[in-house]
Design a protein around this motif. Structure first.
Motif: not given
Lengths: 418, 418
Positions: A270, A272, B243, B272, B276
């Motif tokens: 994750r 952001e 990622s 993004e 996520n």
């Protein structure tokens, strides 16, 4: 443990049908499911499973954290019950088997006993634990952790999702805020049947995994604060860019797993950025890090190295990094008698079997705190899980449920006084 | 260019008051503004500015892309008008001066002329260009690009924001879908007054910047597709993790700017991950890269090296990377006569002045395609921009507006036939 007991074979077709029906609830249209904990889709899934439980005549209780415990009364109901079960919440892009399989196989075992009029000496409970995935509320395995008294009910009720919604309010909202107290009664033993979600069984061509334990898990959330500024006019040397720090830490996690080797894994799932615009150096970034290892010492080494790297980056990049632990569980070793029993029962049923640790966290590791607990794995095709393409062959699903049936029959002493 | 002309001094207090009033529209409560292009807050800002324009008796036209053009008629209105202006849209966490200053200073110049009954020979138009920031619709400087015919009106109308909302629908929704045709009339000359948004003027203790040109800009959006999987059970060597690829590319952008040196900057402002979640290896990542350089050849080298890195990572990480250009503008050099004029007028007003390039993109670079265009910069305190803490001293704001006034007076021949 009781002496060897037999159990009627389960009905594989009925089990597969229930898995398919539950898989339609929160269907993502691509074979997967999205039933994040305590959402309306989770409620719909719970309602369906509770209906099936009531159809079997089970005593269904909802506890204070929303765990569903359905009990098939034994002939000596005053004895501690044997328990099986798992969860039915999913990640946002989940599959149809993760969790659901363990719950519905438990119901299938009971139905197969009812079909031939058998009743065990000890009661058999099937648990559906709240929020196992941790994909909405941290920590993961929240429901089973509360069930065994590892987390207070008030603290669990105050857990917030990413939008700031309180867990207790969502329990109220979906009608699963029960009054059965937590922690719950200590079982005689606990067994969880689950898909492997990893590559080992498929690669080795083995049908049944006798799970020896569960990796330790360390979940952290990091908030990196830098200096928001114009992407065109700010010289590189004057930047304090949280986006670069996220990248440094992500690469560090990969290097760390390479250095530690063995079972160490690490994931940044994750990220952001704020304000998250193409031409603005972010003011702030939030990221998560998931570190796991079967070895408690090495997991601590990984956490410590990561903390050092954060401190170094604070200096070199001129940012601040706040770290918050979202979940922390040491590796768990399952009761040796339970691991042996899974292996023996699989062999008795002429199924290939091997011992392996679990890479994922499971409710069974929480129950292991209070009673002998064990797990049965079946292969995941292409090792894919937490993904709509998650799959296990019908034959393997049936085989795993038969191992569960015999093991539960032994533990609950089926027919001993039936 | 006309011979030296004087202009009455502008009223700094009135200008500051209008800046403060406009700054309250879409206020973020911390000194900043959020008026993303064509939102309700942008409409409120536009309505306020149009009211002020009408109060000054200007002829206000809205064109097909929502640009607002307010004209103060000269004594020979058949001549090509002189134009000034900027924009009033902001990034999500914008300041009070970026754009607003150039628009409101233009109105202030006209009001100062009206106050003493002066009228120029050429008409003076103040433009408020739609969507300069590019923070909602790409490309940035969209309104001025359409004004000069660099982008067709149909293509502009079909631009989509991140939520898939169409630009033309938002123009309709906020009541700024005008019928004045695009491209618009070619001005005699264009001048944009703007805060520097960089560190140079403040560091050098200089009040006025004579802007020599604008950095070239390359904006790309990348979609990286890997293999979503369980963060606990998937061995590191078997991952295809978007990622990690975002992190590799972010670090590559930094290394690239170090290798190229000079004015090369690079920013990853938007990231993004999907889905996520902490315990899921992402299936997909979307990221943006903003590369800028004053040297067109070096900017091309940067783009090409970045593309090579993407291809290499596709191989080494087993992912696919789709790249899409969101905006691409070569560096711009402003008309030498205009740069000279800014420098001379500042000197005539006893203000310190220096030449510098702009690190940010501006509407003036689009107008430079069709007429002599120039820019006046004033210092940014702490070089902070695209941030609620954006600030310029009142004295500098007033000084810049006086340079604008004299320059516009020269270009429009104030009093020559007044």
């Amino acid at each position: 443990m009781a002496t060897a007991t037999t159990s009627p074979r389960i009905d594989g077709g009925r089990l597969l049908e229930r898995l398919a029906t539950l898989g339609e609830v929160g269907s993502t249209g691509d074979g997967g499911c999205a039933r994040l904990a305590l959402t309306d889709d989770d409620r719909a899934g719970r309602d369906l499973v509770v209906t099936w439980m009531r159809d079997l005549g089970l005593d269904v209780r909802i506890d204070q954290v929303g765990n569903i415990i359905a009990t098939f009364a034994g002939t000596e109901p005053e004895l501690a019950p044997v328990m099986c079960g798992s969860h039915i919440d999913t990640v946002r892009t989940g599959g149809r088997y993760d969790g659901n399989y363990g719950v519905l196989a438990g119901l299938e075992v009971i139905e197969s006993w009812l079909a031939v009029g058998l009743r065990p000496r000890r009661s058999l409970a099937v648990g559906v634990f709240t929020g196992e995935e941790g994909a909405r509320f941290a920590p993961d395995m929240l429901g089973s952790l509360v069930y065994v008294g590892g987390l207070g009910i008030d603290e669990a009720h105050d857990a917030l999702d990413a939008a700031g919604v309180r867990l207790a309010d969502e329990l109220d909202s979906i009608g699963y805020h029960g009054d059965t107290p937590c922690p719950g009664p200590t079982p005689h033993a606990f067994v969880e049947l689950h898909i492997e979600q990893g590559p080992v069984l498929e690669a080795d061509g083995v049908t049944i995994g006798a799970v020896t334990g569960v990796q330790g898990i360390s979940w952290q959330e990091l908030t990196i604060t830098g200096q928001s500024n114009h992407a065109g006019t700010t010289p590189m040397a004057l930047r304090h860019d949280p986006s670069v720090v996220v990248a440094e830490l992500t690469m560090f996690v990969r290097r760390l797993t390479q250095q530690l080797g063995g079972h160490q894994v690490g994931t940044v799932g994750r990220v952001e950025l704020f304000p998250n615009l193409i031409n603005v150096i972010p003011a702030r970034a939030v990221m998560t890090v998931d570190l796991r290892n079967t070895d408690p010492d090495r997991l601590r080494v990984a956490e410590s190295a990561f903390a050092d790297e954060c401190r170094m980056l604070e200096q070199s990049e001129g940012v601040t990094i706040e770290r918050r632990s979202l979940a922390r569980f040491d590796p768990v070793e399952f009761d040796a008698t339970m691991v042996d029993a899974v292996e023996r029962v699989a062999g008795d049923l002429d199924l290939s079997v091997e011992r392996l640790p679990s890479g994922a966290g499971h409710d069974a590791q929480m129950l292991a705190r209070v009673c002998p607990a064990g797990m049965i794995f079946v292969p995941s095709v292409g090792e894919i899980s937490h993904n709509p393409a998650e799959h296990t062959s019908p034959a393997d699903l049936e085989a795993g449920a038969n191992v569960l049936a015999v093991l539960l029959a032994e533990l609950a002493e089926l027919g001993a006084a039936g």
